[in-house]
Design a protein around this motif. Sequence first.
Motif, PDB file in Angstrom:
ATOM      1  N   THR A 256       0.841  -1.184   0.000  1.00 43.75           N
ATOM      2  CA  THR A 256       0.000   0.000   0.000  1.00 43.75           C
ATOM      3  C   THR A 256       0.886   1.246   0.000  1.00 43.75           C
ATOM      4  O   THR A 256       1.969   1.233   0.591  1.00 43.75           O
ATOM      5  N   MET A 257       0.406   2.305  -0.681  1.00 42.95           N
ATOM      6  CA  MET A 257       1.179   3.568  -0.657  1.00 42.95           C
ATOM      7  C   MET A 257       0.663   4.479   0.450  1.00 42.95           C
ATOM      8  O   MET A 257       1.414   5.041   1.218  1.00 42.95           O
ATOM      9  N   TRP A 258      -0.687   4.622   0.515  1.00 48.07           N
ATOM     10  CA  TRP A 258      -1.302   5.558   1.466  1.00 48.07           C
ATOM     11  C   TRP A 258      -2.277   4.869   2.417  1.00 48.07           C
ATOM     12  O   TRP A 258      -3.114   5.512   3.014  1.00 48.07           O
ATOM     13  N   LYS A 259      -2.173   3.569   2.498  1.00 49.52           N
ATOM     14  CA  LYS A 259      -2.903   2.727   3.481  1.00 49.52           C
ATOM     15  C   LYS A 259      -4.385   2.493   3.176  1.00 49.52           C
ATOM     16  O   LYS A 259      -5.097   1.929   3.995  1.00 49.52           O
ATOM     17  N   SER A 260      -4.856   2.883   1.985  1.00 47.38           N
ATOM     18  CA  SER A 260      -6.249   2.570   1.649  1.00 47.38           C
ATOM     19  C   SER A 260      -6.412   1.073   1.404  1.00 47.38           C
ATOM     20  O   SER A 260      -7.359   0.449   1.900  1.00 47.38           O
ATOM     21  N   THR A 261      -5.482   0.503   0.654  1.00 52.77           N
ATOM     22  CA  THR A 261      -5.532  -0.945   0.401  1.00 52.77           C
ATOM     23  C   THR A 261      -5.391  -1.698   1.730  1.00 52.77           C
ATOM     24  O   THR A 261      -6.014  -2.738   1.947  1.00 52.77           O
ATOM     25  N   GLU A 262      -4.611  -1.129   2.633  1.00 50.54           N
ATOM     26  CA  GLU A 262      -4.440  -1.760   3.952  1.00 50.54           C
ATOM     27  C   GLU A 262      -5.748  -1.759   4.740  1.00 50.54           C
ATOM     28  O   GLU A 262      -6.055  -2.711   5.459  1.00 50.54           O
ATOM     29  N   PRO A 307      -2.746  -1.330  -4.650  1.00 51.85           N
ATOM     30  CA  PRO A 307      -3.308  -0.115  -5.244  1.00 51.85           C
ATOM     31  C   PRO A 307      -2.845  -0.025  -6.704  1.00 51.85           C
ATOM     32  O   PRO A 307      -1.939  -0.748  -7.108  1.00 51.85           O
ATOM     33  N   THR A 308      -3.488   0.868  -7.459  1.00 55.92           N
ATOM     34  CA  THR A 308      -3.027   1.075  -8.835  1.00 55.92           C
ATOM     35  C   THR A 308      -1.921   2.130  -8.838  1.00 55.92           C
ATOM     36  O   THR A 308      -2.057   3.193  -8.239  1.00 55.92           O
ATOM     37  N   LEU A 309      -0.842   1.773  -9.484  1.00 55.93           N
ATOM     38  CA  LEU A 309       0.286   2.700  -9.641  1.00 55.93           C
ATOM     39  C   LEU A 309       0.621   2.730 -11.127  1.00 55.93           C
ATOM     40  O   LEU A 309       0.980   1.680 -11.696  1.00 55.93           O
ATOM     41  N   ASN A 310       0.487   3.893 -11.733  1.00 59.27           N
ATOM     42  CA  ASN A 310       0.803   4.026 -13.162  1.00 59.27           C
ATOM     43  C   ASN A 310       0.129   2.940 -13.995  1.00 59.27           C
ATOM     44  O   ASN A 310       0.784   2.237 -14.765  1.00 59.27           O
ATOM     45  N   SER A 311      -1.162   2.806 -13.800  1.00 57.74           N
ATOM     46  CA  SER A 311      -2.003   1.817 -14.515  1.00 57.74           C
ATOM     47  C   SER A 311      -1.596   0.377 -14.251  1.00 57.74           C
ATOM     48  O   SER A 311      -1.945  -0.521 -15.025  1.00 57.74           O
ATOM     49  N   ASN A 312      -0.857   0.158 -13.200  1.00 56.11           N
ATOM     50  CA  ASN A 312      -0.346  -1.189 -12.961  1.00 56.11           C
ATOM     51  C   ASN A 312      -0.338  -1.521 -11.474  1.00 56.11           C
ATOM     52  O   ASN A 312      -0.912  -0.794 -10.669  1.00 56.11           O
ATOM     53  N   GLY A 341      -7.302   5.321  -7.977  1.00 53.66           N
ATOM     54  CA  GLY A 341      -7.704   6.718  -8.104  1.00 53.66           C
ATOM     55  C   GLY A 341      -8.626   6.945  -9.283  1.00 53.66           C
ATOM     56  O   GLY A 341      -9.702   7.491  -9.145  1.00 53.66           O
ATOM     57  N   TRP A 342      -8.223   6.538 -10.460  1.00 52.40           N
ATOM     58  CA  TRP A 342      -9.042   6.790 -11.656  1.00 52.40           C
ATOM     59  C   TRP A 342      -9.172   5.530 -12.526  1.00 52.40           C
ATOM     60  O   TRP A 342     -10.270   4.995 -12.648  1.00 52.40           O
ATOM     61  N   GLY A 343      -8.094   4.984 -13.078  1.00 52.34           N
ATOM     62  CA  GLY A 343      -8.228   3.814 -13.967  1.00 52.34           C
ATOM     63  C   GLY A 343      -8.513   2.533 -13.200  1.00 52.34           C
ATOM     64  O   GLY A 343      -9.362   1.727 -13.580  1.00 52.34           O
ATOM     65  N   GLY A 344      -7.783   2.308 -12.119  1.00 49.37           N
ATOM     66  CA  GLY A 344      -8.019   1.153 -11.243  1.00 49.37           C
ATOM     67  C   GLY A 344      -7.667  -0.197 -11.840  1.00 49.37           C
ATOM     68  O   GLY A 344      -8.333  -1.199 -11.578  1.00 49.37           O
ATOM     69  N   GLN A 345      -6.593  -0.263 -12.614  1.00 47.01           N
ATOM     70  CA  GLN A 345      -6.244  -1.528 -13.292  1.00 47.01           C
ATOM     71  C   GLN A 345      -5.660  -2.598 -12.361  1.00 47.01           C
ATOM     72  O   GLN A 345      -5.601  -3.772 -12.721  1.00 47.01           O
ATOM     73  N   SER A 346      -5.166  -2.200 -11.191  1.00 50.94           N
ATOM     74  CA  SER A 346      -4.410  -3.164 -10.369  1.00 50.94           C
ATOM     75  C   SER A 346      -5.226  -4.405 -10.020  1.00 50.94           C
ATOM     76  O   SER A 346      -4.715  -5.533 -10.081  1.00 50.94           O
TER      77      SER A 346
HETATM   78  C1  LIG Z   1       2.574   7.755  -8.085  1.00 48.37           C
HETATM   79  C2  LIG Z   1       1.137   7.383  -8.149  1.00 48.37           C
HETATM   80  C3  LIG Z   1       0.608   6.895  -9.339  1.00 48.37           C
HETATM   81  C4  LIG Z   1      -0.720   6.519  -9.407  1.00 48.37           C
HETATM   82  N1  LIG Z   1      -1.189   5.993 -10.580  1.00 48.37           N
HETATM   83  C5  LIG Z   1      -2.493   5.661 -10.663  1.00 48.37           C
HETATM   84  C6  LIG Z   1      -3.011   5.142 -11.874  1.00 48.37           C
HETATM   85  O1  LIG Z   1      -2.325   5.014 -12.868  1.00 48.37           O
HETATM   86  N2  LIG Z   1      -4.316   4.767 -11.899  1.00 48.37           N
HETATM   87  C7  LIG Z   1      -5.121   4.895 -10.812  1.00 48.37           C
HETATM   88  O2  LIG Z   1      -6.262   4.465 -10.855  1.00 48.37           O
HETATM   89  N3  LIG Z   1      -4.646   5.405  -9.645  1.00 48.37           N
HETATM   90  C8  LIG Z   1      -3.365   5.795  -9.546  1.00 48.37           C
HETATM   91  N4  LIG Z   1      -2.876   6.313  -8.381  1.00 48.37           N
HETATM   92  C9  LIG Z   1      -3.801   6.557  -7.277  1.00 48.37           C
HETATM   93  C10 LIG Z   1      -3.746   5.476  -6.222  1.00 48.37           C
HETATM   94  O3  LIG Z   1      -4.064   4.228  -6.750  1.00 48.37           O
HETATM   95  C11 LIG Z   1      -4.715   5.841  -5.085  1.00 48.37           C
HETATM   96  O4  LIG Z   1      -4.177   6.979  -4.425  1.00 48.37           O
HETATM   97  C12 LIG Z   1      -4.997   4.746  -4.122  1.00 48.37           C
HETATM   98  O5  LIG Z   1      -5.996   5.125  -3.230  1.00 48.37           O
HETATM   99  C13 LIG Z   1      -3.757   4.396  -3.319  1.00 48.37           C
HETATM  100  O6  LIG Z   1      -4.026   3.291  -2.522  1.00 48.37           O
HETATM  101  P1  LIG Z   1      -3.093   2.967  -1.264  1.00 48.37           P
HETATM  102  O7  LIG Z   1      -3.401   3.964  -0.205  1.00 48.37           O
HETATM  103  O8  LIG Z   1      -3.430   1.585  -0.872  1.00 48.37           O
HETATM  104  O9  LIG Z   1      -1.692   3.102  -1.746  1.00 48.37           O
HETATM  105  C14 LIG Z   1      -1.554   6.691  -8.290  1.00 48.37           C
HETATM  106  C15 LIG Z   1      -1.016   7.168  -7.101  1.00 48.37           C
HETATM  107  C16 LIG Z   1       0.302   7.502  -7.019  1.00 48.37           C
HETATM  108  C17 LIG Z   1       0.855   8.021  -5.720  1.00 48.37           C
END
Ligand SMILES: Cc1cc2nc3c(=O)[nH]c(=O)nc-3n(C[C@H](O)[C@H](O)[C@H](O)COP(=O)(O)O)c2cc1C
Length: 391
Positions: A256-262, A307-312, A341-346
Amino acid sequence: MKPIPLKEGIYWVGEVDWDLRNFHGYSTNRGSTYNSYLVIDEKITLIDGVRPYLFDKMMQRLSSLIDPASIQYVIANHVEMDHSGSLPLIMDIAKNATIVTSLNGQKGLLAHYKGNDWNMKVVQTDEEVNIGKRTFRFFLTPMVHWPDNMASYLVEDKILFSNDAFGQHIASHERFDDELYLGAVIEEAKKYYANIVLPYSMLVKKTIEKLSHIPIDMIAPGHGIVWRSHIKNIIDEYNKWAANQTKNKCLIIYDTMWKSTEKIAHALQNAFNHGGISTKMINLRYNHLSDVVTDVLDARFICVGSPTLNSNLLPTVSAFLTYLKGLSPKDRIGLAFGSYGWGGQSVSHVEDALKECGFDLLESIKIQYIPDETQLQEIYEKTKQEIAKRG
Ligand SMILES: Cc1cc2nc3c(=O)[nH]c(=O)nc-3n(C[C@H](O)[C@H](O)[C@H](O)COP(=O)(O)O)c2cc1C
């Protein structure tokens, strides 16, 4: 550098690798040993070797017992370099020795150590080689865990030199299973099985079946301690692992990056606990992949979140899924989850990977940004129902 006797005329002459902490990506927190064994008979026989950087120490042990040039047979149970790496050095000294190995062993050794013109004897399952008062019988164990693997059984002494099977990565002064805390040895054997042997469970079953017909006083593996007092324990464990026996246990594996997935992970934990299922929370940022798959070995439920990071996926989760697919545990129940956040591919990436593993999947959970209390309650209720459906 003393050799350690197993029985009269039979010695452990390997070496302890106290500093080893990473074995091709497998975390070896307790270090390891490379077990080489010497049988002194009319034809002096060496079984397997050590890594080249430990060769001198192995030679000191050997030289205290025999003139190493007088070795007549070198049994190569496995081509991988932790056992065969010092073979060229041994063969330089024991110039008249014959390497005894499987056909795949011969091919593998010549492909590893090119340009050598060694004497080699290829053996088949049940073939015997007499070394004087004693006889070796060979059992080919292909794909447990390389095509070349075999085990060598010393008939009169009832010792099975099993190479990687029944091994454990433990560095210790002690050489036998009754000299260390058994729980720790079994735990390391479990980790070894999960990381090295798991994909070949069907073949392990057949091997154990074959071995059940021979009397065994000792199992002397290629790593770790020698089994002499707890042979039944380790064979029982191997039978369970090879039969894919799981417990009513759920792993919630995520990063998790910001603990939402957690937060989703904790809602899942509550749901599984409510269903009487023991849970283990595994944040991939803090846990080594080789420890995680050790838990996978006997867990019925595998939930994976990213979580989704860069569509992945987060790279830690991606790495875990790649490792998991390779080890291919069977008949698990999976669940994919994550925040986006937006695409949600993860979540669909996790889902695809779990499907590739052949897991039966519970309905995935995907939440945009931070889940609130209502959403967490919904996840809890929905997952409770899904678990109840599986009985
Ligand atoms: C560097 C970065 C890239 C991200 N890329 C995407 C993305 O490509 N698609 C998307 O749906 N969300 C993206 N997000 C949004 C995260 O998925 C979103 O903030 C999510 O709630 C994080 O979950 P976490 O708290 O479990 O890390 C991105 C967030 C960060 C910080």
